[in-house]
Design a protein around this motif. Sequence first.
Motif, PDB file in Angstrom:
ATOM      1  N   ALA A  80       1.311  -7.379  -5.466  1.00 42.97           N
ATOM      2  CA  ALA A  80       0.442  -6.418  -6.131  1.00 42.97           C
ATOM      3  C   ALA A  80       1.212  -5.517  -7.090  1.00 42.97           C
ATOM      4  CB  ALA A  80      -0.282  -5.569  -5.083  1.00 42.97           C
ATOM      5  N   TYR A  81       2.354  -4.991  -6.656  1.00 45.29           N
ATOM      6  CA  TYR A  81       3.084  -4.055  -7.515  1.00 45.29           C
ATOM      7  C   TYR A  81       3.565  -4.719  -8.800  1.00 45.29           C
ATOM      8  CZ  TYR A  81       6.864  -1.438  -9.570  1.00 45.29           C
ATOM      9  OH  TYR A  81       7.668  -0.802 -10.481  1.00 45.29           O
ATOM     10  N   LEU A  99      -3.804  -6.757  -5.436  1.00 44.98           N
ATOM     11  CA  LEU A  99      -3.898  -5.417  -6.014  1.00 44.98           C
ATOM     12  C   LEU A  99      -5.240  -4.774  -5.668  1.00 44.98           C
ATOM     13  CD1 LEU A  99      -2.662  -3.185  -7.669  1.00 44.98           C
ATOM     14  CD2 LEU A  99      -3.466  -4.337  -9.747  1.00 44.98           C
ATOM     15  N   THR A 145       0.810  -1.216   0.000  1.00 46.06           N
ATOM     16  CA  THR A 145       0.000   0.000   0.000  1.00 46.06           C
ATOM     17  C   THR A 145       0.845   1.268   0.000  1.00 46.06           C
ATOM     18  OG1 THR A 145      -0.153  -0.119   2.417  1.00 46.06           O
ATOM     19  CG2 THR A 145      -1.951  -1.112   1.145  1.00 46.06           C
ATOM     20  N   ASN A 155       3.516   1.626  -1.973  1.00 46.48           N
ATOM     21  CA  ASN A 155       4.163   1.740  -3.280  1.00 46.48           C
ATOM     22  C   ASN A 155       3.591   2.934  -4.052  1.00 46.48           C
ATOM     23  OD1 ASN A 155       4.038   0.976  -6.382  1.00 46.48           O
ATOM     24  ND2 ASN A 155       5.815  -0.055  -5.502  1.00 46.48           N
ATOM     25  N   LEU A 199       0.807  -5.161 -11.178  1.00 46.88           N
ATOM     26  CA  LEU A 199       0.486  -3.889 -11.818  1.00 46.88           C
ATOM     27  C   LEU A 199       1.496  -3.565 -12.914  1.00 46.88           C
ATOM     28  CD1 LEU A 199      -1.134  -1.221 -11.908  1.00 46.88           C
ATOM     29  CD2 LEU A 199       0.421  -0.347 -10.145  1.00 46.88           C
ATOM     30  N   LEU A 206      -5.558  -1.279  -3.419  1.00 44.14           N
ATOM     31  CA  LEU A 206      -6.259  -0.096  -3.900  1.00 44.14           C
ATOM     32  C   LEU A 206      -7.413   0.279  -2.971  1.00 44.14           C
ATOM     33  CD1 LEU A 206      -6.283  -0.945  -7.714  1.00 44.14           C
ATOM     34  CD2 LEU A 206      -4.877   0.778  -6.565  1.00 44.14           C
ATOM     35  N   LYS A 259       3.525   3.697  -7.216  1.00 50.52           N
ATOM     36  CA  LYS A 259       2.784   3.369  -8.436  1.00 50.52           C
ATOM     37  C   LYS A 259       1.360   2.932  -8.102  1.00 50.52           C
ATOM     38  CE  LYS A 259       6.353   3.919 -11.255  1.00 50.52           C
ATOM     39  NZ  LYS A 259       6.405   4.994 -12.276  1.00 50.52           N
ATOM     40  N   ILE A 260       1.238   2.102  -7.075  1.00 51.66           N
ATOM     41  CA  ILE A 260      -0.096   1.649  -6.669  1.00 51.66           C
ATOM     42  C   ILE A 260      -0.891   2.823  -6.109  1.00 51.66           C
ATOM     43  CG2 ILE A 260      -1.376   0.128  -5.117  1.00 51.66           C
ATOM     44  CD1 ILE A 260       0.895  -1.876  -5.319  1.00 51.66           C
TER      45      ILE A 260
END
Length: 333
Positions: free
Chosen positions: A216-217, A233, A170, A172, A220, A237, A174-175
């Motif tokens: 998740a990253y 992911l 959470t 990151n 993505l 989010l 980018k996310i």
Amino acid sequence: MTHSPPARWRRWPALLALLLLFAAAPPARGQFDETPEEAAEASSGIRLDEARTVRLKVGIIIRSTGGPLRGVYGTTPIPIEWPEQRVKIVDEEASRHVKRVRFRTLGKTMKQMEVTIPFVEKGGTAEAFVTLEVERHAILAPEQTDGFTIPAKVDRSLKPFLLASPFIETRNVKIRKVAEELAAGWSDETDWQKVESIYDWVREHVTYQDGPLKGAYQALKDGTGDCEELSSLFIALCRINDIPARTVWIPGHCYPEFYLEDAKGNGHWFPCQAAGDRAFGSMPEHRVILQKGDNFKVPHHKKRQRYVSEFLRVDAPGQHPPRVEFVRDVLPE
């Protein structure tokens, strides 16, 4: 598919690192959640559909191969009750070697069977099993969703489901950027529709592809992932947008749940199928729920765990490591 140990239904040989430890295992701590009784009391958000019942045999078999074994301690996860699942112990078995079998809960979202075996003679076999009757309901989405809202304030039990977890990054950038862009596009949507927009975005931008766990990253970045990545992911989010979310683990699969409140302020967990046929707010699954959560503090692991797996420790393993089988068998009707 999921890459965690619970994905396997059949009896399977386990390759374990035998830790030569002498201290007793300390009490376990895990994620906090409502009790099954509290959850059932406020379960009007979901609607239970058809139920299926299975008998599940869970346990451990240890065979001494090269010499006697001393100080054997093992744990294995067992299912617990949820609003959509009922669990009853119908039988317990243990060989003469077993000193104690007991059960402990980590947080309130999973349970372990603990087995203590002081001694196994050379060539001997020690075993302990519990047989459970598990009734699992499929879930229907609510008929009306406009009244469900993202909680304005969360209590202690929900805070872990707003934070980072292993492979649910959470923090990151980018996310976080994707989460912020999704939120910026919301205008007249209900909170239910906001969560649904996150769900649809993940399914549109990440193609299902079986492979090793990457989080998740990486999903993505690659645009691909399996059920663990799509779930992770979606959960990341949601959490960034202050929507509590968590992982649900079943044999061979996992999926996410998100948390909203009704007009009376009662909270409800709703499932969705991140990988597979579209199912938002509903869940057609009848497979046994093994545990819920993705950030556990487990005594024999230095790092927090996204899933609580089986564990074995032998103080004096003899000349050769023992043969170990963790059992999770669905019994014939």
